[in-house]
Design a protein around this motif. Structure first.
Motif, PDB file in Angstrom:
ATOM      1  N   UNK A  77     -19.769 -13.530  29.184  1.00  0.00           N
ATOM      2  CA  UNK A  77     -19.173 -12.461  29.993  1.00  0.00           C
ATOM      3  C   UNK A  77     -18.678 -11.273  29.164  1.00  0.00           C
ATOM      4  N   UNK A  78     -18.802 -11.340  27.844  1.00  0.00           N
ATOM      5  CA  UNK A  78     -18.282 -10.279  26.976  1.00  0.00           C
ATOM      6  C   UNK A  78     -19.042  -8.978  27.228  1.00  0.00           C
ATOM      7  N   UNK A  79     -18.293  -7.903  27.517  1.00  0.00           N
ATOM      8  CA  UNK A  79     -18.905  -6.591  27.688  1.00  0.00           C
ATOM      9  C   UNK A  79     -18.499  -5.622  26.586  1.00  0.00           C
ATOM     10  N   UNK A  80     -17.316  -5.854  25.973  1.00  0.00           N
ATOM     11  CA  UNK A  80     -16.844  -5.007  24.886  1.00  0.00           C
ATOM     12  C   UNK A  80     -16.292  -5.877  23.768  1.00  0.00           C
ATOM     13  N   UNK A  81     -16.571  -5.443  22.533  1.00  0.00           N
ATOM     14  CA  UNK A  81     -16.053  -6.165  21.383  1.00  0.00           C
ATOM     15  C   UNK A  81     -15.556  -5.154  20.357  1.00  0.00           C
ATOM     16  N   UNK A  82     -14.273  -5.262  20.005  1.00  0.00           N
ATOM     17  CA  UNK A  82     -13.687  -4.383  19.011  1.00  0.00           C
ATOM     18  C   UNK A  82     -13.517  -5.109  17.688  1.00  0.00           C
ATOM     19  N   UNK A  83     -13.629  -4.360  16.607  1.00  0.00           N
ATOM     20  CA  UNK A  83     -13.419  -4.890  15.267  1.00  0.00           C
ATOM     21  C   UNK A  83     -12.304  -4.075  14.621  1.00  0.00           C
ATOM     22  N   UNK A  84     -11.207  -4.730  14.280  1.00  0.00           N
ATOM     23  CA  UNK A  84     -10.093  -4.043  13.642  1.00  0.00           C
ATOM     24  C   UNK A  84     -10.175  -4.344  12.152  1.00  0.00           C
ATOM     25  N   UNK A  85     -10.373  -3.283  11.382  1.00  0.00           N
ATOM     26  CA  UNK A  85     -10.657  -3.395   9.962  1.00  0.00           C
ATOM     27  C   UNK A  85      -9.653  -2.547   9.192  1.00  0.00           C
ATOM     28  N   UNK A  86      -9.257  -3.019   8.037  1.00  0.00           N
ATOM     29  CA  UNK A  86      -8.406  -2.179   7.186  1.00  0.00           C
ATOM     30  C   UNK A  86      -9.237  -1.599   6.063  1.00  0.00           C
ATOM     31  N   UNK A  87      -8.913  -0.406   5.642  1.00  0.00           N
ATOM     32  CA  UNK A  87      -9.595   0.221   4.513  1.00  0.00           C
ATOM     33  C   UNK A  87     -10.852   0.957   4.904  1.00  0.00           C
ATOM     34  N   UNK A  88     -11.161   1.979   4.153  1.00  0.00           N
ATOM     35  CA  UNK A  88     -12.304   2.834   4.449  1.00  0.00           C
ATOM     36  C   UNK A  88     -13.639   2.114   4.321  1.00  0.00           C
ATOM     37  N   UNK A  89     -13.789   1.261   3.295  1.00  0.00           N
ATOM     38  CA  UNK A  89     -15.051   0.568   3.088  1.00  0.00           C
ATOM     39  C   UNK A  89     -15.356  -0.371   4.250  1.00  0.00           C
ATOM     40  N   UNK A  90     -14.371  -1.171   4.635  1.00  0.00           N
ATOM     41  CA  UNK A  90     -14.571  -2.089   5.754  1.00  0.00           C
ATOM     42  C   UNK A  90     -14.842  -1.355   7.044  1.00  0.00           C
ATOM     43  N   UNK A  91     -14.125  -0.255   7.255  1.00  0.00           N
ATOM     44  CA  UNK A  91     -14.314   0.526   8.469  1.00  0.00           C
ATOM     45  C   UNK A  91     -15.717   1.126   8.485  1.00  0.00           C
ATOM     46  N   UNK A  92     -16.174   1.636   7.340  1.00  0.00           N
ATOM     47  CA  UNK A  92     -17.520   2.185   7.256  1.00  0.00           C
ATOM     48  C   UNK A  92     -18.579   1.133   7.534  1.00  0.00           C
ATOM     49  N   UNK A  93     -18.374  -0.069   7.017  1.00  0.00           N
ATOM     50  CA  UNK A  93     -19.307  -1.161   7.255  1.00  0.00           C
ATOM     51  C   UNK A  93     -19.335  -1.524   8.729  1.00  0.00           C
ATOM     52  N   UNK A  94     -18.178  -1.598   9.355  1.00  0.00           N
ATOM     53  CA  UNK A  94     -18.120  -1.936  10.773  1.00  0.00           C
ATOM     54  C   UNK A  94     -18.816  -0.863  11.609  1.00  0.00           C
ATOM     55  N   UNK A  95     -18.674   0.379  11.237  1.00  0.00           N
ATOM     56  CA  UNK A  95     -19.356   1.453  11.961  1.00  0.00           C
ATOM     57  C   UNK A  95     -20.858   1.364  11.760  1.00  0.00           C
ATOM     58  N   UNK A  96     -21.283   0.924  10.568  1.00  0.00           N
ATOM     59  CA  UNK A  96     -22.706   0.766  10.299  1.00  0.00           C
ATOM     60  C   UNK A  96     -23.320  -0.289  11.224  1.00  0.00           C
ATOM     61  N   UNK A  97     -22.524  -1.270  11.626  1.00  0.00           N
ATOM     62  CA  UNK A  97     -23.025  -2.307  12.520  1.00  0.00           C
ATOM     63  C   UNK A  97     -23.523  -1.713  13.836  1.00  0.00           C
ATOM     64  N   UNK A  98     -22.907  -0.629  14.286  1.00  0.00           N
ATOM     65  CA  UNK A  98     -23.343  -0.021  15.541  1.00  0.00           C
ATOM     66  C   UNK A  98     -24.782   0.494  15.414  1.00  0.00           C
ATOM     67  N   UNK A  99     -25.176   0.937  14.226  1.00  0.00           N
ATOM     68  CA  UNK A  99     -26.552   1.361  14.002  1.00  0.00           C
ATOM     69  C   UNK A  99     -27.493   0.177  14.151  1.00  0.00           C
ATOM     70  N   UNK A 100     -27.118  -0.971  13.566  1.00  0.00           N
ATOM     71  CA  UNK A 100     -27.948  -2.167  13.702  1.00  0.00           C
ATOM     72  C   UNK A 100     -28.017  -2.621  15.155  1.00  0.00           C
ATOM     73  N   UNK A 101     -26.927  -2.467  15.897  1.00  0.00           N
ATOM     74  CA  UNK A 101     -26.945  -2.841  17.306  1.00  0.00           C
ATOM     75  C   UNK A 101     -27.970  -2.015  18.063  1.00  0.00           C
ATOM     76  N   UNK A 102     -28.064  -0.734  17.738  1.00  0.00           N
ATOM     77  CA  UNK A 102     -29.059   0.123  18.382  1.00  0.00           C
ATOM     78  C   UNK A 102     -30.472  -0.319  18.008  1.00  0.00           C
TER      79      UNK A 102
END
Length: 126
Positions: A77-102
């Motif tokens: 039933x999951x429609x939204x999933x958030x990732x809470x990350x600390x630090x610029x590197x982790x945040x950048x990696x998490x944002x990169x995941x959205x590209x892979x999702x596409x």
């Protein structure tokens, strides 16, 4: 690495908190088994702020992660999933995941945040 789960059925929110040395392979295994074995809520947050370390994540691991996200989208039933990350590197990696999702045509809405408040506010929006 340990993962605790706090599920609030009234708010339709499951929060996974990752602590200790981050091991991406074990994280992927856990994500896969949790989706298979437990009832999830409409919204999920993965909180990586208490996690330490980190490792180089390979393209194949990111692809596997996207496949798991696709499974969440189609089999839960999951429609939204958030990732809470600390630090610029982790945040950048998490944002990169959205590209892979596409690339893997994942219909689950996922986004990275630097604070839990931002993540929960986003989850509450339609």
């Amino acid at each position: 690495m340990s993962i605790s789960v706090n599920k609030d059925d009234a708010q339709q929110l499951t929060v996974f908190t990752v602590r200790g040395e981050l091991d991406f392979e074990n994280l992927l295994t856990y994500m896969k088994s949790y989706n298979d074995d437990f009832a999830l809520t409409k919204n999920c947050v993965w909180d990586f702020r208490p996690a330490t370390g980190g490792e180089v994540i390979t393209d194949s691991q990111l692809g596997y992660f996207a496949a798991i996200m696709q499974q969440y989208a189609f089999e839960s039933p999951v429609t939204k999933m958030g990732f809470v990350i600390q630090g610029d590197l982790g945040f950048g990696l998490a944002r990169m995941l959205s590209t892979f999702e596409e690339l893997y045509d994942v219909t689950l809405d996922a986004k990275a945040f630097l604070s839990m408040d931002e993540a929960v506010t986003w989850l509450d929006k339609d």
